[in-house]
Design an enzyme around this catalytic site. Structure first.
Site, short mmCIF file in Angstrom:
data_model
loop_
_atom_site.label_atom_id
_atom_site.label_comp_id
_atom_site.label_asym_id
_atom_site.label_seq_id
_atom_site.Cartn_x
_atom_site.Cartn_y
_atom_site.Cartn_z
N GLU A 127 0.87 -1.19 0.00
CA GLU A 127 0.00 0.00 0.00
C GLU A 127 0.90 1.23 0.00
O GLU A 127 2.09 1.13 0.30
CB GLU A 127 -0.90 0.00 1.25
CG GLU A 127 -1.81 -1.22 1.28
CD GLU A 127 -2.72 -1.27 2.50
OE1 GLU A 127 -2.68 -0.32 3.33
OE2 GLU A 127 -3.45 -2.27 2.61
N ASP A 240 9.08 -16.70 1.38
CA ASP A 240 10.17 -17.67 1.59
C ASP A 240 10.22 -18.65 0.40
O ASP A 240 11.28 -19.09 -0.01
CB ASP A 240 9.93 -18.48 2.88
CG ASP A 240 10.29 -17.68 4.12
OD1 ASP A 240 10.89 -16.59 3.97
OD2 ASP A 240 9.96 -18.14 5.23
N ILE A 337 31.34 -2.20 -21.02
CA ILE A 337 32.10 -2.87 -22.09
C ILE A 337 31.60 -2.42 -23.47
O ILE A 337 32.37 -2.31 -24.42
CB ILE A 337 32.04 -4.41 -21.90
CG1 ILE A 337 32.93 -4.80 -20.71
CG2 ILE A 337 32.44 -5.16 -23.17
CD1 ILE A 337 32.85 -6.24 -20.27
N GLY A 339 30.70 0.53 -24.03
CA GLY A 339 31.05 1.95 -24.17
C GLY A 339 29.81 2.78 -24.48
O GLY A 339 28.73 2.50 -23.96
N GLU A 363 9.37 -7.92 -4.07
CA GLU A 363 9.37 -9.09 -3.16
C GLU A 363 10.28 -8.85 -1.95
O GLU A 363 10.97 -9.76 -1.49
CB GLU A 363 9.74 -10.37 -3.91
CG GLU A 363 8.62 -10.77 -4.85
CD GLU A 363 8.50 -12.25 -5.06
OE1 GLU A 363 8.84 -13.04 -4.18
OE2 GLU A 363 8.02 -12.60 -6.15
C1 LIG Z 1 7.35 -2.57 -10.56
C2 LIG Z 1 6.92 -3.03 -9.21
C3 LIG Z 1 6.08 -4.12 -9.09
C4 LIG Z 1 5.63 -4.53 -7.83
N1 LIG Z 1 4.73 -5.57 -7.74
C5 LIG Z 1 4.13 -5.82 -6.54
C6 LIG Z 1 3.06 -6.77 -6.44
O1 LIG Z 1 2.70 -7.44 -7.41
N2 LIG Z 1 2.45 -6.91 -5.25
C7 LIG Z 1 2.81 -6.21 -4.13
O2 LIG Z 1 2.20 -6.39 -3.09
N3 LIG Z 1 3.83 -5.31 -4.20
C8 LIG Z 1 4.49 -5.09 -5.37
N4 LIG Z 1 5.50 -4.17 -5.44
C9 LIG Z 1 5.88 -3.42 -4.24
C10 LIG Z 1 7.25 -3.74 -3.69
O3 LIG Z 1 7.24 -4.99 -3.07
C11 LIG Z 1 7.62 -2.58 -2.76
O4 LIG Z 1 7.90 -1.46 -3.59
C12 LIG Z 1 8.80 -2.89 -1.87
O5 LIG Z 1 8.46 -3.87 -0.93
C13 LIG Z 1 9.32 -1.65 -1.13
O6 LIG Z 1 8.30 -0.89 -0.56
P1 LIG Z 1 8.27 0.69 -0.83
O7 LIG Z 1 8.34 0.90 -2.27
O8 LIG Z 1 7.12 1.27 -0.10
O9 LIG Z 1 9.62 1.23 -0.19
P2 LIG Z 1 9.88 1.60 1.36
O10 LIG Z 1 9.43 0.48 2.22
O11 LIG Z 1 9.34 2.95 1.62
O12 LIG Z 1 11.46 1.64 1.39
C14 LIG Z 1 12.22 2.79 1.00
C15 LIG Z 1 13.70 2.49 1.31
O13 LIG Z 1 13.87 2.30 2.72
C16 LIG Z 1 14.48 1.04 2.96
N5 LIG Z 1 13.95 0.46 4.21
C17 LIG Z 1 12.66 0.38 4.61
N6 LIG Z 1 12.56 -0.22 5.80
C18 LIG Z 1 13.83 -0.55 6.17
C19 LIG Z 1 14.41 -1.20 7.30
N7 LIG Z 1 13.64 -1.67 8.31
N8 LIG Z 1 15.75 -1.36 7.34
C20 LIG Z 1 16.53 -0.92 6.34
N9 LIG Z 1 16.05 -0.29 5.24
C21 LIG Z 1 14.72 -0.11 5.14
C22 LIG Z 1 14.09 0.19 1.76
O14 LIG Z 1 14.97 -0.90 1.61
C23 LIG Z 1 14.19 1.20 0.63
O15 LIG Z 1 15.51 1.36 0.23
C24 LIG Z 1 6.03 -3.81 -6.68
C25 LIG Z 1 6.92 -2.73 -6.80
C26 LIG Z 1 7.36 -2.33 -8.03
C27 LIG Z 1 8.27 -1.15 -8.12
#
Ligand SMILES: Cc1cc2nc3c(=O)[nH]c(=O)nc-3n(C[C@H](O)[C@H](O)[C@H](O)COP(=O)(O)OP(=O)(O)OC[C@H]3O[C@@H](n4cnc5c(N)ncnc54)[C@H](O)[C@@H]3O)c2cc1C
Length: 383
Positions: A127, A240, A337, A339, A363
């Site tokens: 969300e 998992d 590679i 360029g 994921e």
């Molecule tokens: C093209 C695409 C397809 C997708 N398809 C699906 C789908 O089919 N179904 C679905 O449910 N979701 C889907 N997603 C969602 C995806 O799983 C999420 O974008 C992802 O889990 C990260 O959530 P966020 O984008 O809100 O980033 P955020 O959670 O806001 O993270 C922002 C940054 O903070 C870092 N961060 C956050 N919490 C921590 C922590 N505790 N420790 C260290 N670093 C942290 C993250 O690693 C990231 O670098 C999709 C996303 C994209 C871009």
């Protein structure tokens, strides 16, 4: 005894998938990438080949592939086009909770039809305010007699615009926090569902990614997987199981980049010699090849652990994290590679760089994978 060889069936599966990737996916990849168009015709052929339902057990009409088979298939398909592969993989992702947590009746009701007629499924967890922190989802499922009424929205959902089936995570008891999250199977034609913005993405542009809204969507209680509150566990068990396949996609992208880099370096002549004869290029290629092999071994080992019922959460996370990092690094090396030509859309490597990036994000981001790994490696910390 350790045996790294593929069985005859796995070899045949690999060859069949490779042929599909080479003949159907590769030639069309640039076209669908540029137009950000959903490749319906290719998906129809993928359905006929069994790739959209490959992990559905054979007794429900699916391919019945094991975890090792799945990573072998994933590597080949992502080698063809990671965007198209994402649409296929998202189907397996959405069907996995039904396979893992559904009753016999639910499996027959939901899995059998998707093996008979091409149907896309979406896994609806993320969300706007709940990405990495999946426990904080705000979509609710209010019990009303024999139904639940779902309200809320999801974003970044793969296949949302083309799906016939949604696997929706919603909280049936918000006062219980994550222990209220439940998983529901929701057919697309249920009243109250609408699709929002279709995302304009950096990579995987052949896949459809969209927002989805649920407004007073009535879902029979019989469509809930497991008991109320089982949803968070179902989501984690699914990841998992499916993360090694994301790693395998990373291996596929990295292998494609390596192959392009090798071929180009042998034909591109500078200073009167093919650039492959410069030690810098040759050693870079040696490192790329080593990392592709290492990633493949990690991925197959994680899949082997799952298939043999052994603990695999840490290894699944390692496989996803390491192999997608390898895809990013190796595709960037391939671009270097090439360029200046590597930077141009007329050549195939810039797409691989864009595609590799998403594998580090979806994921569970690679930071979240490192969280999973470090928690298990370090264990409890006594202050
Ligand atoms: C093209 C695409 C397809 C997708 N398809 C699906 C789908 O089919 N179904 C679905 O449910 N979701 C889907 N997603 C969602 C995806 O799983 C999420 O974008 C992802 O889990 C990260 O959530 P966020 O984008 O809100 O980033 P955020 O959670 O806001 O993270 C922002 C940054 O903070 C870092 N961060 C956050 N919490 C921590 C922590 N505790 N420790 C260290 N670093 C942290 C993250 O690693 C990231 O670098 C999709 C996303 C994209 C871009």
């Amino acid at each position: 005894m350790i045996d790294f060889s593929l069985t005859e069936e796995q070899q045949a599966l690999k060859e069949m998938a490779h042929e599909f990737a080479e003949k159907e996916m590769r030639p069309a990849a640039a076209h669908y990438d540029r137009g950000e168009e959903f490749p319906a015709e290719i998906m129809k052929k993928a359905f006929e080949a069994g790739f959209l339902t490959s992990t559905v057990p054979a007794e429900y009409g699916g391919g019945g592939l094991g975890d090792l088979d799945t990573v072998i298939l994933s590597e080949e398909l992502a080698w063809g086009c990671a965007g198209m592969y994402t649409s296929m993989m998202a189907n397996s992702l959405a069907l996995t909770p039904i396979i893992l947590s559904g009753t016999e009746e639910q499996k027959k009701r939901f899995l059998v039809p998707v093996t008979k007629e091409m149907t896309f499924a979406s896994y609806c967890l993320t969300e706007r305010e709940a990405g990495s922190d999946t426990t904080s989802i705000r979509t609710t499922a209010r019990k009303n007699g024999s139904e639940y009424i779902i309200n809320g929205s999801k974003c970044f959902i793969t296949n949302a615009g083309v799906a016939g089936l949604f696997l929706v995570f919603a909280n049936a008891a918000p006062e219980k926090g994550p222990r209220g999250i439940s998983a529901f199977v929701v057919p697309r034609d249920t009243p109250g569902i609408s699709i929002g913005k279709v995302e304009d993405k950096m990579g995987h542009r052949a896949s459809n990614t969209a927002e989805i809204f649920f407004e007073d969507v009535p879902v029979p209680a019989a469509n809930m997987l497991g008991r109320e509150g089982h949803g968070f566990l179902a989501a984690m068990k699914t990841f998992d199981r499916t993360r090694p396949a994301v790693g395998a996609a990373g291996v596929g992208v990295a292998r494609a980049a390596l192959e392009y880099a090798v071929a180009y370096s042998k034909t591109r002549v500078q200073f009167g010699r093919p650039i492959a004869s410069f030690q810098n290029t040759a050693f870079t290629i040696a490192q790329m090849a080593t990392e592709v092999e290492a990633a493949r071994h990690l991925v197959r080992h994680a899949a082997w652990l799952i298939e043999n019922g052994k603990p695999s959460g840490k290894e699944s996370a390692m496989a996803k994290c390491f192999a997608s990092d390898v895809a990013m690094k190796v595709s960037l090396e391939a671009l270097q590679i090439y360029g200046g030509y590597g930077y141009m859309r007329d050549y195939p490597v810039e797409k691989l760089v864009r595609d590799a990036k998403l594998l580090q994000i979806y994921e569970g981001t690679n930071e979240i994978q490192r969280l999973v790994i470090s928690r298990e490696v370090i264990g409890p910390i006594v202050k």
